[in-house]
Design a protein around this motif. Structure first.
Motif, PDB file in Angstrom:
ATOM      1  N   SER A  15      64.891 -11.519  44.784  1.00 45.77           N
ATOM      2  CA  SER A  15      66.155 -10.785  44.689  1.00 45.77           C
ATOM      3  C   SER A  15      67.259 -11.633  45.297  1.00 45.77           C
ATOM      4  O   SER A  15      66.996 -12.613  46.004  1.00 45.77           O
ATOM      5  CB  SER A  15      66.059  -9.456  45.457  1.00 45.77           C
ATOM      6  N   VAL A  34      70.849  -7.425  44.472  1.00 40.02           N
ATOM      7  CA  VAL A  34      70.850  -7.574  43.011  1.00 40.02           C
ATOM      8  C   VAL A  34      69.408  -7.731  42.546  1.00 40.02           C
ATOM      9  O   VAL A  34      68.745  -8.722  42.863  1.00 40.02           O
ATOM     10  CB  VAL A  34      71.691  -8.771  42.567  1.00 40.02           C
ATOM     11  N   ASP A  35      68.924  -6.734  41.816  1.00 44.47           N
ATOM     12  CA  ASP A  35      67.556  -6.631  41.319  1.00 44.47           C
ATOM     13  C   ASP A  35      66.563  -6.541  42.483  1.00 44.47           C
ATOM     14  O   ASP A  35      66.765  -7.143  43.540  1.00 44.47           O
ATOM     15  CB  ASP A  35      67.196  -7.763  40.365  1.00 44.47           C
ATOM     16  N   ILE A  39      72.302  -3.347  42.559  1.00 47.96           N
ATOM     17  CA  ILE A  39      72.681  -3.601  41.167  1.00 47.96           C
ATOM     18  C   ILE A  39      71.426  -3.943  40.379  1.00 47.96           C
ATOM     19  O   ILE A  39      70.675  -4.849  40.749  1.00 47.96           O
ATOM     20  CB  ILE A  39      73.697  -4.748  41.070  1.00 47.96           C
ATOM     21  N   THR A  63      70.248  -5.421  36.951  1.00 50.91           N
ATOM     22  CA  THR A  63      70.778  -6.122  35.779  1.00 50.91           C
ATOM     23  C   THR A  63      70.222  -5.525  34.491  1.00 50.91           C
ATOM     24  O   THR A  63      70.911  -5.480  33.473  1.00 50.91           O
ATOM     25  CB  THR A  63      70.457  -7.628  35.824  1.00 50.91           C
ATOM     26  N   LEU A  73      80.284  -6.971  37.144  1.00 57.93           N
ATOM     27  CA  LEU A  73      79.252  -6.895  36.123  1.00 57.93           C
ATOM     28  C   LEU A  73      79.841  -7.390  34.815  1.00 57.93           C
ATOM     29  O   LEU A  73      80.946  -6.988  34.437  1.00 57.93           O
ATOM     30  CB  LEU A  73      78.759  -5.460  35.945  1.00 57.93           C
ATOM     31  N   VAL A 111      75.786 -10.862  36.901  1.00 57.29           N
ATOM     32  CA  VAL A 111      76.635 -10.499  38.038  1.00 57.29           C
ATOM     33  C   VAL A 111      77.457 -11.709  38.443  1.00 57.29           C
ATOM     34  O   VAL A 111      76.913 -12.736  38.873  1.00 57.29           O
ATOM     35  CB  VAL A 111      75.796  -9.997  39.229  1.00 57.29           C
ATOM     36  N   THR A 161      67.603 -15.764  38.292  1.00 62.34           N
ATOM     37  CA  THR A 161      66.832 -14.655  38.828  1.00 62.34           C
ATOM     38  C   THR A 161      65.340 -14.949  38.890  1.00 62.34           C
ATOM     39  O   THR A 161      64.633 -14.370  39.722  1.00 62.34           O
ATOM     40  CB  THR A 161      67.104 -13.392  37.990  1.00 62.34           C
TER      41      THR A 161
END
Length: 318
Positions: free
Chosen positions: A79, A91-92, A131, A133, A214, A227, A286
């Motif tokens: 993450s 994020v994630d 967040i 994605t 976003l 992002v 990611t």
């Protein structure tokens, strides 16, 4: 990559001020940390990116040794923890612990992800915003954790965001049992707690926290977003699964076997790389193995990543 939209108010619930310490990337006013979960098994690369053969990897010598071994791409699950505008943002959320999963590599994990997150200055109760994605199993797992016999939001004071297009898609299709299980243990409990928000993401992007945008990145899923982070000194882009692996810089037409619309995914990736190329915007993958990040450079009619490893962050970055 996006134009400014009115900034929503997201009240900080953090109990202590942001430190900006540890390792990561500083954008000037925004700090980004990679929070490791697991290195994915070696067979993941050939399964996920079947066209990323040894011969394709050989055409991009810069991929080795960090991003590929002699035969296959390397991939990871992690993450990104972001400090921006006094907010703590994740994020994630990876695969998660103790989840029943059809993929043996993801089933019943027991990692110290939350301890790593806390060590970076993000104890779970301090996180303001999560967040997502896109709503795939390896991006929502730590949305929840077991409390007794029930799955409960891991981040009790956070708002969880995903795009409306993503939510509408999964609400409108027939799910197989593995995906229904994922929604039962990692999405529905957050919705039931009133913490999940779906947001419209126009083509120009949407600002959801100070300097955090976003931007649409469809193809892998219909409503996937990337992002974009706009710091005072530079920008960064967290890819989601629009770019699974750096081999897709050299060969943008290499696509994932789980892309819902592979042609759209290729168009999204090509547009993204063309925008990033020869700028100082940091690309944060990611699923990229370390060093995770870098800048995009044109190399003939292709692209390559100039790696930029995480560095030490001093206090007061964010």
């Amino acid at each position: 990559m996006s134009t400014s939209t009115p900034r929503p108010t997201v009240p900080s619930t953090s109990s202590t001020p942001s430190t900006g310490t540890g390792t990561g990337w500083s954008l000037g006013g925004i700090a980004v940390h990679r929070i490791d979960e697991i290195e994915l098994p070696r067979q993941t690369g050939p399964w996920l990116l079947p066209d990323a053969t040894k011969e394709v990897l050989d055409e991009a010598s810069w991929l080795r040794p960090d991003f590929a071994d002699a035969e296959v791409p390397r991939l990871a699950s992690h993450s990104f923890a972001v400090e921006a505008g006094g907010l703590r943002i994740v994020v994630d959320t990876g695969i998660g612990n103790g989840k029943q999963r059809a993929n043996p590599a993801w089933n019943g994990l027991d990692t110290d992800f939350l301890a790593r997150l806390a060590a970076a200055g993000f104890p779970s109760e301090s996180v303001d915003l999560v967040i997502t994605t896109h709503l795939h199993t390896d991006h929502v797992g730590w949305n929840t954790r077991l409390v007794g016999e029930d799955w409960a939001p891991t981040f009790p004071r956070a708002r969880y965001l995903t795009s409306r297009a993503e939510s509408v898609h999964w609400d409108s299709v027939e799910l197989d049992e593995a995906r229904r299980q994922m929604f039962r243990d990692s999405v529905t409990p957050v919705r039931d707690a009133g913490q999940y928000d779906v947001v419209d993401v126009p083509e120009r992007g949407r600002e959801v926290a100070p300097g955090v945008f976003l931007v649409p990145a469809p193809g892998h899923t219909p409503g996937q977003v990337a992002v974009e982070l706009r710091g005072g000194d530079r920008r960064a882009l967290i890819t989601g699964d629009s770019i699974h692996h750096p081999v897709q810089l050299s060969h943008p037409h290499v696509h994932s076997c789980v892309d819902i619309d592979s042609a759209q995914a290729v168009r999204t990736r090509a547009r993204m790389l063309d925008t990033l190329a020869d700028t100082d915007t940091l690309l944060l993958g990611t699923h990229f193995p370390r060093p995770t990040a870098g800048t995009v450079r044109r190399e003939g009619d292709r692209y390559r990543l100039l790696a930029e490893p995480a560095g030490e962050l001093s206090g007061g970055v964010a």
